[in-house]
Design a protein around this motif. Structure first.
Motif: not given
Length: 723
Positions: A6-7, A39-42, A126-134, A140-143
């Motif tokens: 996971a690291e 994707r791992p974008h942002g 289009t702009v939005n945010a989910d404030f997910a942790d790195i 790939g766990r950002a939900r």
């Protein structure tokens, strides 16, 4: 979480992905400039994703990427074209997106009409945010559900939420844009050969703290100017190199740029700088990575080493906490600053599960002492050095056998805690995994140099009795190491001892670090060098992490057969230390050839496939780039070839270049040394040094690159001796 997996693993950001860096911020996007939440974008600030979707369309269609040059680490120019809807091949609308980064993202969007007719178009972002942790993004766990734009009190638009009890917010400034949901749109009319431009800025805050906090370190009220100022300051103070070997020169130039972009600045300590481990997922302070990077870049900027030591000392373990693996005196593995640090290793902002960071901390302090920073080390770092040595005795060597070993204290920590921290990274020749507690061979070498470093500090303070104590401990560790780790029937050192004190008999690159530290007996060094440069280990590009005749060998694995540039840089230094000049030169030449094949930038690692079969080095998927100790590698290789070895505690600079045939001239200017700036030139086999302070003697002979201080084993009350 099961330790390493996971690291370290990350999903693909896609072909041609672009990463920008600035302080604790980074931005990852597709080749056309879009960021896709799937994707791992942002755009990330302090390990939290503040922009998850950032997608530009013209007339409802995405932009086709044409090119995405990155002129500076913090700035990219995306060039693309709008899709045609009339069936013709070429579009007459060219789209330019000039993006800059500092804490937030600022983008200048320009649409150019290369038609002979006026054109009407709708441009939408289009702009939005989910404030997910790195960690969620990387794995790939950002939900999280996306947060949508709302109008703020000042007329701008905001995205805001609560994460782990902390208020997170993005302010979006889009002058003249019409907002509907998450879409900012513009209806435009372009005259023939005309253009239209607008700017959009997204600025993050965590509990009210934004990029201006970092800008204040520079006394600058315009945060977006800071990256350029920092880069100019960095290039103005680091040495310049002029080499006949243009591939080497290009690699060094890339290293200087990458190391400058990976620096992190602490608003609480203006002027103190550390190096982040790597982009994009490790833009944080890592103990082992930052210490080794600082060591390898001493010829560029010793202040990085000093800042790293002081910052790590501030975070040094104070108590016993099994969840974070903190222990008194222990140096941390990593520290995270994000809004959801509970997802980091150990469940907090700092995690201490590293067995080698603590002895490397003492080793770097000793090296700084040799470089003329004894007063800084003695005045502000010596208590932390002694606490680190106490950790080695009380916690690192828990069973009292003289060796430092590790066994994780929590199932949420790293299973393996040396630099090969993958779950399958420490194995026997038959592929069986070693069971902890595990004592790694290279860690014993680091402890050896830590003991010698403390002896040097005591010697410099005039405490010859204490110097003799630490020198004797180093000598005893070297003796028992060579007895218990050596495999006489194999002709190499075991990678480790397992929980039953059995030698873990895999042939691995770790023993090259033992050459670097000097813990290897002279009679065993030739066999180690021979094995490291054998066909089973040396690919032609570099030394594999694991020999190809081992059961666990996989050239496309993370630690069981791949090639790591920093690993090889230390091996090259170790070979040179023991006098294996030709072998060191072969290894350095192979690495520089790999750097040239990768466009001048060495990646974190690449596949361990044989050069005789594959004409170019094969990339490893998701390798960090730039990555700190890979960026530091060319700098260290140049030092190894020059055999550039200051030892100001003994009043001298040792310099004895061994430049491979065909490399040509080497000129290095503006090298920081003892408060001065010196230059070194190697031309036609002759070496010239200018501006060397009068109190420093120049010795035109080799001195071993790390800690040739065995004289402290028998310190007397007499004067100190040189080499």
């Amino acid at each position: 979480m099961t330790g390493w997996n996971a690291e370290n693993l990350a999903g693909s950001a896609g072909a041609g992905a672009v990463t920008l860096l600035a302080g604790t911020s980074f931005c990852v996007s597709a080749a056309n400039g879009d960021m896709d939440q799937l994707r791992p974008h942002g755009m990330f600030f302090r390990d939290t994703r503040f922009v998850s979707n950032w997608a530009l369309e013209v007339n409802g269609h995405p932009i086709e990427a044409l090119g995405s040059p990155v002129p500076e680490p913090y700035r990219a120019d995306f060039v693309g074209r709008a899709s045609r809807t009339d069936g013709l091949a070429d579009s007459h609308l060219l789209i330019e997106r000039r993006r800059s980064l500092f804490g937030g993202v600022h983008e200048e969007i320009t649409v150019r009409n290369f038609s002979s007719k006026p054109t009407h178009a709708t441009v939408s972002l289009t702009v939005n945010a989910d404030f997910a942790d790195i960690f969620e993004v990387k794995e790939g766990r950002a939900r999280h559900e996306s947060v949508h734009l709302t109008r703020g009190s000042d007329g701008s638009f905001v995205l805001e939420s609560q994460r782990q009890g902390r208020h997170v917010l993005v302010t979006v400034d889009a002058p003249h844009g019409v907002v509907d949901g998450d879409v900012i749109s513009y209806d435009i009319t372009l005259e023939p050969q005309g253009h239209w431009s607008t700017g959009v800025t997204a600025t993050p805050r965590i509990e009210g703290v934004g990029p201006e906090a970092d800008a204040q370190v520079w006394g600058n009220q315009r945060p977006y100017d800071v990256p350029e100022e920092r880069l100019q300051e960095w290039h103005g103070k680091v040495p310049t190199t002029e080499l006949a070997n243009k591939a080497f020169e290009k690699a060094l130039a890339q290293s200087r740029a990458d190391l400058g972009s990976l620096r992190i600045f602490d608003p609480d300590h203006p002027g103190r700088t550390v190096v982040a481990a790597g982009s994009p997922w490790f833009m944080a302070l890592f103990g082992r990575d930052s210490l080794l990077t600082s060591f390898m870049t001493l010829p560029l900027d010793p202040s990085l080493a000093l800042g790293t030591l002081k910052t790590l000392a501030d975070h040094q373990g104070r108590t016993v906490n099994p969840l974070s693996e903190e222990e008194p005196g222990r140096i941390l593995h990593e520290v995270r600053l994000g809004a959801t640090t509970g997802l980091a290793l150990g469940g907090g902002s700092a995690y201490y599960g590293s067995v080698d960071a603590t002895p490397l901390f003492v080793t770097l302090a000793g090296e700084l002492t040799r470089w003329g920073f004894h007063s800084d080390v003695s005045e502000s770092l010596l208590p932390a050095v002694d606490r680190a040595l106490d950790w080695i005795r009380d916690y690192g060597d828990a069973d009292g056998d003289g060796f430092v070993e590790y066994s994780r204290a929590t199932d949420h920590g790293l299973l393996n805690q040396g630099w090969k921290d993958s779950g399958d990274g420490i194995n026997f020749a038959d592929g069986t995994l070693a069971e902890p507690p595990i004592a790694l061979c290279e860690v014993q070498g680091y402890v050896y140099t830590a003991y010698l470093s403390r002896a040097l500090m005591a010697q410099e303070d005039g405490d010859l009795k204490l110097a003799a104590v630490w020198g004797a401990r180093a000598a005893e560790l070297k003796r028992v190491f060579n007895e218990q780790f050596w495999l006489p029937e194999r002709g190499y050192f075991a990678i480790a001892l397992d929980r039953d004190k059995r030698p873990v008999d895999a042939c691995a690159s770790n023993m090259g670090h033992c050459l670097w530290s000097g813990i290897v007996d002279d009679d065993k060094a030739p066999l180690v060098a021979e094995r490291l440069m054998s066909d089973t280990m040396f690919t032609g590009w570099g030394v594999r992490t694991l020999a190809s005749d081992m059961a666990a060998y996989n050239p496309a694995s993370y630690h069981n057969g791949s090639v790591w540039p920093h690993d090889n840089a230390l091996i090259a230094g170790g070979l040179m230390r023991y006098g294996f000049v030709e072998e060191s030169q072969r290894l350095i030449t192979g690495l520089l050839d790999a750097a040239e094949a990768f466009g001048g930038r060495l990646p974190e690692l690449f596949c361990g496939l044989d050069r005789k079969t594959y004409g170019t080095p094969v990339p490893y998927p998701s390798s960090c780039s730039p990555q700190a100790w890979a960026a530091a590698t060319p700098v260290h290789l140049l030092r190894v070839l020059l055999r550039f070895d200051p030892c100001l505690t003994h009043g001298g600079l040792w310099l004895a270049p061994v430049v491979p045939e065909g490399f040509g001239e080497i000129k290095m200017r503006n090298i920081p040394l003892a408060g001065s700036r010196i230059s070194v030139e190697v031309v036609n086999g002759e070496t010239q040094v200018t501006d060397l302070p009068e109190n420093i003697a120049l010795h035109r002979e080799a001195r071993k690159p790390l800690s040739d201080l065995l004289d402290v084993h028998h310190v007397t009350a007499g004067p100190r001796r040189g080499h």
